[in-house]
Design an enzyme around this catalytic site. Structure first.
Site, short mmCIF file in Angstrom:
data_model
loop_
_atom_site.label_atom_id
_atom_site.label_comp_id
_atom_site.label_asym_id
_atom_site.label_seq_id
_atom_site.Cartn_x
_atom_site.Cartn_y
_atom_site.Cartn_z
N HIS A 165 1.85 -5.57 3.57
CA HIS A 165 1.86 -5.27 2.15
C HIS A 165 0.72 -4.36 1.71
O HIS A 165 0.58 -4.09 0.54
CB HIS A 165 1.80 -6.56 1.35
CG HIS A 165 3.01 -7.41 1.55
ND1 HIS A 165 4.14 -7.28 0.78
CD2 HIS A 165 3.29 -8.35 2.47
CE1 HIS A 165 5.06 -8.12 1.21
NE2 HIS A 165 4.57 -8.78 2.23
N ARG A 166 -0.10 -3.94 2.65
CA ARG A 166 -1.24 -3.16 2.22
C ARG A 166 -0.79 -1.84 1.59
O ARG A 166 -1.41 -1.36 0.65
CB ARG A 166 -2.21 -2.94 3.38
CG ARG A 166 -3.60 -2.61 2.89
CD ARG A 166 -4.64 -2.68 3.99
NE ARG A 166 -5.05 -4.03 4.28
CZ ARG A 166 -5.03 -4.56 5.48
NH1 ARG A 166 -4.63 -3.85 6.50
NH2 ARG A 166 -5.42 -5.79 5.68
#
Lengths: 637, 334
Positions: free
Chosen positions: B285-286
């Site tokens: 999810h970065r």
């Protein structure tokens, strides 16, 4: 205002149910033996592991349970403990300064990127984790102290695997990946946004939920000793493990413990089949016998004796298993490349055809990976070696003087016990009297990546029957391996009239892979020329680093038909090969025969291997397991 | 201006010809330091290092505890090193020093000790007590850690760097020292991809990624040479010539920083971001988080209070290229 990610509340972690559950279960029952969280980067692995620290129930003495982080750069003395410097100097007192293992007693020892941890540290930790006792035998001290802790590790398998013994020490393993639906991702972004804006307010918002978790955890811990497992379910656990061919009995034990924790977490005093089915995948993921830890979990076990189990429990359990299935399977050795590449009929390949890269597969180890005693320079992870420069991890100290790389801490420790006496003997403005005999030097260790040199036959004969496609698959697999070991790679291609260094030695394995994909086949086989170029490259590599350990892979069917001189090309190639082998005793050669099996085999490549003093393999052999033993036969490597 | 790389005059940021993506990515990181850095990929001689060093002049001023080698924040207890925190807890009024945030260079030959800190030799010998000698991670706290040729960095140094970049904390457990201090830095790295790729794990730690190439128009190239010559002839005069523009840029950045906390993004924007990540097949999810932050920083830079679709477009070009999901060479294998 940014806040350290350690402050992110556990209760605010969205999704990742398996990971959250596994962490909570080990907190309920530390005897499970910890969790390793495997997964892609950026999936809240570390955030979750750290957040667990805030939830831990108080330790035996009623104080806050410790949550200790083991950094990758830690030295051995700090992990297992050593002589207390200050006490020794100030009072001449020999006192033990506890290490990280002692500090973690009764709590959690957390290792981020656990697969990158140095082996010497791993050994110390394993020993303590196994026995619950840390034994220190160093610097004139001999003592032991209790060191019972929960090991929590996170790792990204892309960066290399953990040793199986170490992996097995973790009770549970879970695999995580990012959320696949946009709505969840939006919710995650909002949470993060809020957290980044004001971490304190964010913590406040989740304070109540945190408290609920904390209480439930404490309650579950209290209840745990009373949770029982019905006898028939013990048999069920055994059956699950048997069916999945797990090695040893640790899985059985872990499942039992985790199932009890799961029951306690849900406020029940008796374990049900449901509990077992919920935890079994986590206990099995990393223990399947067939090596690859990313293997799909077991097929759903048969229903346990059906007297009092409600039917739906069963279904729930199976659902869990399927959930696991979605993620895994990706690392399974795929079947040999057949599918994708649209290939012309095999009979007569056109000139300069580019064949697609076949599906890669895990390769067996190509050499011993023990530590050698020689001092080398370099960086990588295929073989570990004592480092001759001041680079590398400071592993431990030695009284042997070789360089001027002072290990100050060890030197002072050596001098410490004598301080009082020396102070009386001769006054000095310095606080410590150090004599030459006290001096210790640092022993540094670093992994040396090797040079992997590919000499690839790109001639027309390689185009037949997708031979090149399979060869490319073999090279690709080796490249993947090289990436994880941080090897340098180089590539020589021989086709047409001559050989070419298409890739000078580089750390860019990706570049090699890209070149490989575009590598055409066609033309004749100038094998001698290929071997000569290889020889030149090896010379260069040796000039750059005299201690380099190159591994040369010659991928060919051995049908040399273009020579350097006038003689028969094949005989010439064998002569050149023999000279090459003699000229570079430090290199290890492997001939990979790309001749298709089944045909009338000419086994020309085998003769080449003989002349070169090389190991001989078929492309199929590269994927087998017994290469390790082959490597061990080669003591020279 | 503090410039740890020496007393040498620094080429003004605004005088760099072209390389707009590079310049913008650096500016965005000044506006929002939590973007966690830029990876600059490109050939040699494309103003990579010049731009990063020039950035120092544009960095905002920060409050630090005077004399604290760890750049402790006097106003935030959690952003203090143990020593400063102890003094703070004891009720002491910490002396405040206001100075520019720094660009700290990590040479690729740096040893692990030098990076994370080590036992202070002199102190140990003279006083018989152990004390930590802070490393580069301490100096770089709350500033920019610049690694030229980051792909050539020694493997174990990369591990250590990853460790603290991930946590914002540097934990030292070595040579008899057990110590933790805050280490939040913006990681700026340059690399020439020909010499080897970065490990995906490290790659992911860079918020943004830009590719730089040599300028293609002859006029621009001539301009580069002219300005360089002028700078070398008389650096001070050159700087004076660009002072006005430098000040304007500084003011623009300051305005964007002030506006930045107010910038909002609607749900539709977030959904767009999530879909882009999914379509590109990124890991974890970065990418989403960085894309959102970048879009917000861009909105602030353009003087808006809300993120618009164009911001997301631009953010995607900066935040996604190095995050496509692949195993080490999946793009090649296909």
């Amino acid at each position: 205002m940014t806040s350290a990610c350690a402050d992110y509340p556990f209760a605010a972690i969205l999704g990742q149910e398996q990971m959250v559950l596994a962490l909570l279960l080990t907190a309920v029952n530390p005897a499970i033996g910890g969790v390793v969280v495997r997964g892609q980067k950026g999936t809240a692995k570390s955030t979750a592991a750290r957040a667990l620290g805030a939830l831990l129930p108080p330790g035996e003495d009623g104080g806050k349970a410790p949550f200790v982080t083991l950094p990758l750069g830690a030295t051995e003395d700090m992990v297992i403990g050593s002589l207390d410097l200050e006490a020794a100097i100030a009072n001449g007192e020999v006192r033990f300064q506890p290490g990280l293992l002692a500090r973690a007693h009764g709590g959690v020892l957390y290792i981020d990127e656990v697969n990158l941890l140095d082996d010497h540290l791993v050994d110390g930790i394993l020993g303590a984790a196994e026995s619950g006792v840390n034994r220190v035998e160093r610097e004139g001290q001999s003592r032991a102290h209790a060191a019972r802790f929960v090991l929590v590790g996170t790792m990204n398998p892309e960066e290399g695997e953990l040793r199986p013994q170490f992996l097995d020490r973790f009770g549970l393993a879970v695999a995580v990946e990012g959320a696949a639906d946009p709505e969840t991702r939006v919710a995650l972004m909002r949470l993060r946004e809020e957290f980044d804006r004001d971490g304190h307010a964010f913590a406040q918002r989740f304070a109540a939920q945190q408290q609920v978790l904390r209480q439930r955890l404490a309650q579950a811990r209290r209840q745990l000793p009373e949770v029982s497992v019905p006898r028939r379910l013990l048999a069920f656990i055994a059956e699950i493990c048997q069916r999945n061919h797990v090695a040893g009995h640790r899985a059985d034990i872990v499942i039992e413990r985790a199932a009890r924790a799961h029951a306690a977490w849900n406020g029940r005093a008796e374990v049900t089949a449901d509990d077992i089915l919920a935890v079994a995948p986590m206990a099995l993921l990393h223990r399947m016998r067939d090596a690859n830890p990313d293997m799909p979990p077991p097929p759903p076990p048969p229903p346990p004796s059906d007297e009092d189990e409600p039917e739906e429990d069963e279904e729930d359990g199976q659902g869990d298993h399927k959930g696991q299935d979605d993620h895994t399977g990706q690392d399974e050795p795929p079947p040999p490349a057949e599918d994708e590449s649209p290939q012309p009929p095999p009979a007569s390949p056109p000139e300069d055809e580019v064949q697609a890269v076949g599906a890669p597969f895990p390769v067996r180890r190509l050499q011993n990976e023990g530590t050698d005693r020689m001092l080398r320079t370099g960086s990588g992870r295929r073989s570990s070696t004592r480092s001759a420069t001041r680079q590398g991890r400071y592993v431990k100290s030695t009284p042997r003087r070789a360089r001027d790389d002072l290990a100050l801490d060890a030197t002072i420790r050596a001098a410490a016990p004598h301080q009082r006496q020396r102070r009386q003997e001769s006054p000095s403005p310095l606080a410590i009297h150090i004599r030459p005999g006290d001096i210790r030097e640092k022993v540094r260790e670093r992994r040396v990546g090797n040079l992997l040199l590919f000499a690839v036959d790109g001639s027309g004969s390689m185009g037949a029957q997708k031979r090149m496609s399979e060869t490319k698959a073999a090279i690709m697999s080796l490249l993947m391996d090289a990436y994880q070991k941080r090897d340098r790679v180089a590539m020589v291609v021989f086709r047409g009239q001559s050989a070419q260094v298409v890739l000078p030695p580089t750390g860019s394995v990706e570049r090699a892979a890209r070149l490989l994909a575009d590598l055409p086949v066609g033309g004749r086989t100038p094998l001698s020329s290929g071997l000569e170029e290889t020889s030149k490259l090896l010379d260069q590599a040796r000039r750059r680093d005299p201690h380099v350990l190159p591994l040369v892979l010659v991928l060919t069917d051995g049908r040399a038909n273009a020579g350097l001189g006038d003689g028969p090309p094949h005989e010439e190639a064998l002569r050149v090969a023999a000279a090459l082998g003699q000229r570079h005793p430090q290199a290890r050669f492997v001939v990979v025969d790309t001749e298709a099996p089944g045909m009338i085999r000419l086994e020309l490549a085998r003769k080449l291997a003989l002349a070169l003093g090389a190991d001989y393999l078929g492309t199929g052999d590269l994927r087998a397991e017994d290469l390790i033993s082959l490597a061990k036969e080669h003591q020279s490597w | 201006m503090v410039n740890p790389s020496g007393a040498r005059a620094v080429y003004p940021f605004v005088a760099i010809v072209g390389q707009e993506a590079l310049k913008k990515s650096l500016i965005l990181n000044v506006i929002d330091p939590s973007l966690s850095g830029v990876l600059i990929r490109g050939e040699k001689g494309t103003a990579k290092s010049t731009a990063v060093r020039a950035l120092a002049a544009l960095l905002p001023e920060i409050d630090v505890v005077e004399g604290c080698p760890f750049q402790s924040d006097p106003h935030d207890r959690r952003a203090m090193a143990p020593d400063a925190r102890a003094r703070f807890d004891a009720g002491e009024r910490l002396p405040v020093q206001r100075r520019k945030a720094r660009v700290v260079e990590l040479p690729i030959s740096a040893t692990e000790d030098r990076v994370i800190g080590t036992l202070d030799l002199e102190h140990a010998l003279k006083e018989g007590a152990k004390r930590i000698e802070p490393g580069l991670l301490a100096t770089a706290n709350r500033g920019i850690l610049y690694v030229d040729e980051v792909n050539l960095l020694d493997d174990h140094v990369v591990d250590v760097l990853l460790d603290s970049a991930a946590m914002g904390v540097n934990t030292i457990e070595r040579e008899g020292i057990s110590f933790t201090h805050p280490a939040r830095f913006t990681l700026v790295g340059t690399m020439n991809p020909e010499e080897g790729e970065l490990r995906p794990q490290l790659l992911d730690r860079f918020g943004l990624c830009v590719h730089v190439e040599g300028l293609s128009s002859p006029e621009d190239r001539v301009e580069v040479v002219k300005r360089r010559a002028a700078f070398e002839r008389d650096a001070d005069a050159f700087a004076a010539q660009w002072r006005e523009q430098t000040e304007t840029l500084g003011a623009d950045i300051a305005a964007a920083m002030a506006r930045h906390p107010m910038v909002e993004a609607e749900d539709s924007i977030l959904l767009d971001i999530a879909k882009r990540s999914l379509a590109m097949g990124v890991d974890g999810h970065r990418a989403d988080i960085v894309m959102l932050k970048t879009a917000k920083a861009l909105a602030a830079w353009h003087g808006r209070d809300t993120v618009v679709a164009a911001d997301v477009d631009e953010a995607a070009t900066l935040a996604l290229p190095h995050r496509m999901r692949r195993r080490p060479f999946e793009d090649v294998v296909r």
